[in-house]
Design a protein around this motif. Structure first.
Motif, PDB file in Angstrom:
ATOM      1  N   ILE A 215       0.838  -1.203   0.000  1.00 39.35           N
ATOM      2  CA  ILE A 215       0.000   0.000   0.000  1.00 39.35           C
ATOM      3  C   ILE A 215       0.873   1.254   0.000  1.00 39.35           C
ATOM      4  O   ILE A 215       0.567   2.239  -0.694  1.00 39.35           O
ATOM      5  CB  ILE A 215      -0.960  -0.019   1.206  1.00 39.35           C
ATOM      6  CG1 ILE A 215      -2.028  -1.106   1.011  1.00 39.35           C
ATOM      7  CG2 ILE A 215      -1.630   1.343   1.389  1.00 39.35           C
ATOM      8  CD1 ILE A 215      -2.895  -1.363   2.228  1.00 39.35           C
TER       9      ILE A 215
ATOM     10  N   ALA B  93      -7.211   2.262  -5.523  1.00 42.05           N
ATOM     11  CA  ALA B  93      -7.855   2.374  -4.215  1.00 42.05           C
ATOM     12  C   ALA B  93      -8.648   1.113  -3.888  1.00 42.05           C
ATOM     13  O   ALA B  93      -8.611   0.615  -2.747  1.00 42.05           O
ATOM     14  CB  ALA B  93      -8.765   3.605  -4.178  1.00 42.05           C
ATOM     15  N   VAL B  94      -9.340   0.589  -4.886  1.00 47.19           N
ATOM     16  CA  VAL B  94     -10.106  -0.649  -4.692  1.00 47.19           C
ATOM     17  C   VAL B  94      -9.165  -1.789  -4.300  1.00 47.19           C
ATOM     18  O   VAL B  94      -9.427  -2.547  -3.354  1.00 47.19           O
ATOM     19  CB  VAL B  94     -10.881  -1.014  -5.975  1.00 47.19           C
ATOM     20  CG1 VAL B  94     -11.468  -2.424  -5.859  1.00 47.19           C
ATOM     21  CG2 VAL B  94     -11.997  -0.006  -6.226  1.00 47.19           C
TER      22      VAL B  94
ATOM     23  N   MET C  88      -6.189  -1.587  -2.913  1.00 49.04           N
ATOM     24  CA  MET C  88      -5.627  -1.363  -1.576  1.00 49.04           C
ATOM     25  C   MET C  88      -6.632  -1.705  -0.486  1.00 49.04           C
ATOM     26  O   MET C  88      -6.266  -2.285   0.544  1.00 49.04           O
ATOM     27  CB  MET C  88      -5.161   0.095  -1.445  1.00 49.04           C
ATOM     28  CG  MET C  88      -3.896   0.409  -2.211  1.00 49.04           C
ATOM     29  SD  MET C  88      -3.231   2.051  -1.833  1.00 49.04           S
ATOM     30  CE  MET C  88      -4.412   3.112  -2.671  1.00 49.04           C
ATOM     31  N   ILE C  89      -7.880  -1.359  -0.701  1.00 47.15           N
ATOM     32  CA  ILE C  89      -8.925  -1.669   0.281  1.00 47.15           C
ATOM     33  C   ILE C  89      -9.081  -3.188   0.421  1.00 47.15           C
ATOM     34  O   ILE C  89      -9.181  -3.723   1.530  1.00 47.15           O
ATOM     35  CB  ILE C  89     -10.265  -1.023  -0.128  1.00 47.15           C
ATOM     36  CG1 ILE C  89     -10.172   0.500   0.016  1.00 47.15           C
ATOM     37  CG2 ILE C  89     -11.410  -1.573   0.729  1.00 47.15           C
ATOM     38  CD1 ILE C  89     -11.348   1.242  -0.592  1.00 47.15           C
ATOM     39  N   ILE C  90      -9.066  -3.876  -0.724  1.00 46.76           N
ATOM     40  CA  ILE C  90      -9.242  -5.339  -0.707  1.00 46.76           C
ATOM     41  C   ILE C  90      -8.113  -6.024   0.059  1.00 46.76           C
ATOM     42  O   ILE C  90      -8.348  -6.845   0.941  1.00 46.76           O
ATOM     43  CB  ILE C  90      -9.313  -5.881  -2.154  1.00 46.76           C
ATOM     44  CG1 ILE C  90     -10.616  -5.449  -2.829  1.00 46.76           C
ATOM     45  CG2 ILE C  90      -9.221  -7.415  -2.157  1.00 46.76           C
ATOM     46  CD1 ILE C  90     -10.667  -5.778  -4.314  1.00 46.76           C
TER      47      ILE C  90
ATOM     48  N   GLY D 159      -5.949  -4.643   2.081  1.00 48.00           N
ATOM     49  CA  GLY D 159      -5.851  -4.147   3.447  1.00 48.00           C
ATOM     50  C   GLY D 159      -6.839  -4.825   4.378  1.00 48.00           C
ATOM     51  O   GLY D 159      -6.557  -5.030   5.567  1.00 48.00           O
ATOM     52  N   LYS D 160      -7.983  -5.184   3.830  1.00 49.10           N
ATOM     53  CA  LYS D 160      -9.034  -5.815   4.626  1.00 49.10           C
ATOM     54  C   LYS D 160      -8.676  -7.250   4.989  1.00 49.10           C
ATOM     55  O   LYS D 160      -8.883  -7.692   6.130  1.00 49.10           O
ATOM     56  CB  LYS D 160     -10.347  -5.780   3.840  1.00 49.10           C
ATOM     57  CG  LYS D 160     -11.540  -6.312   4.605  1.00 49.10           C
ATOM     58  CD  LYS D 160     -12.805  -6.192   3.774  1.00 49.10           C
ATOM     59  CE  LYS D 160     -14.023  -6.713   4.535  1.00 49.10           C
ATOM     60  NZ  LYS D 160     -15.265  -6.609   3.721  1.00 49.10           N
TER      61      LYS D 160
ATOM     62  N   ASN E   9      -8.579 -12.756  -1.793  1.00 49.01           N
ATOM     63  CA  ASN E   9      -8.497 -11.301  -1.772  1.00 49.01           C
ATOM     64  C   ASN E   9      -7.251 -10.781  -2.492  1.00 49.01           C
ATOM     65  O   ASN E   9      -7.317  -9.778  -3.201  1.00 49.01           O
ATOM     66  CB  ASN E   9      -8.520 -10.792  -0.326  1.00 49.01           C
ATOM     67  CG  ASN E   9      -9.930 -10.496   0.157  1.00 49.01           C
ATOM     68  OD1 ASN E   9     -10.868 -11.175  -0.249  1.00 49.01           O
ATOM     69  ND2 ASN E   9     -10.085  -9.517   1.015  1.00 49.01           N
TER      70      ASN E   9
END
Length: 278
Positions: free
Chosen positions: A204, A239-240, A242-244, A246-247, A253
């Protein structure tokens, strides 16, 4: 030895993609369609890329015998010596093609990258983060090579840096995805040494650096507002991803995040082309 296996060893589709990357770099740097001399740059990138793929298969021949037995060497279609000879020949032809461009910077870059590809196959690919960073540099330098071939640097240099940082992020995500296989092969990948969460966090960070570079062509007056609008789609895709990741760092994932990054990188490239053409 089968002729088809020798032809497939350098992975021709990857070679063509490397050449296309150089052409795109040249168009962006020049702001126009380059002269026929760019053909030598295309050939240099394609041949050096093919050489790197061939020497990589040679270095991985024992591991491929377990994980990828259908590859040319473990399947017996090609002898290891033939793969090494093919690699050496392609490296030489690639460097000769770079010399024919007529710019010493192109010759130096092709020579340096050839050495790095050979060293990566022999050692660096199993050294974790430094291997990831080597691949990231090589991806970014592909666009830079196209710019150097036509005497441009500033715009394509920004693209090269963005490509390098975003590739570093994606390489780490792919390492998280492949963590089980790397554990069996004895790889020293970053996720294996420091854990999935730290690898995701570093991915990230690299991605944020790449995104932070995106406004530069606009702020420097190189591209107009249409570029800024186009590159926003790339930022959204990053961004999508990174969110995936990161979660959750599960295989599912990381696979989705890797795909999102791939789409984002393609959209970023399109944004640069829009900025150049419009």
């Amino acid at each position: 030895m089968k002729t088809k296996a020798v032809i497939n060893l350098p992975r021709p589709h990857n070679c063509i993609l490397a050449g296309i990357g150089v052409l795109i770099g040249a168009i962006i740097a020049l702001g126009n369609i380059p002269s026929i001399r760019i053909t030598f740059a295309f050939l240099a990138a394609a041949l050096v890329s093919g050489a790197g793929n061939a020497v990589n298969d040679y270095a991985d021949r024992e591991l491929d015998a377990i994980n990828n037995p259908d590859r040319p060497i473990p399947s017996g279609k090609i002898k290891p010596r033939t793969a090494l000879l093919t690699s050496g020949t392609l490296f030489a032809l690639g460097i000769i093609s770079a010399a024919l461009i007529g710019r010493i910077s192109c010759l130096l870059l092709a020579s340096i990258n050839s050495g790095l590809l050979a060293y990566y196959a022999a050692s660096l690919k199993r050294k974790g983060l430094i291997g990831n960073l080597t691949i990231s540099y090589l991806v970014g330098s592909n666009f830079l090579f196209g710019g150097l071939a036509v005497g441009g640097f500033r715009t394509v240099g920004i693209l090269g840096a963005m490509a390098a940082f975003s590739t570093a992020g994606r390489e780490l995500i792919k390492d998280i995805e492949d963590i089980r296989g790397d554990k069996k092969s004895g790889s020293e990948s970053f996720p294996l040494k420091y854990g999935r969460k730290k690898a995701a966090a570093l991915a990230i960070i690299f991605t944020v650096i790449a995104i932070a570079l995106t406004p530069l062509p606009y702020w420097l007056g190189i591209f107009g507002e249409l570029y800024f609008l186009a590159v926003a789609t790339s930022i959204a895709a990053f961004a999508v991803g990174m969110i995936i990741v990161g979660k959750s760092q599960s295989k599912e994932n990381t696979s989705k995040a890797s795909l999102s990054y791939k789409i984002a990188m393609g959209l970023g490239l399109m944004a640069f082309l829009v900025g150049t053409i419009v």
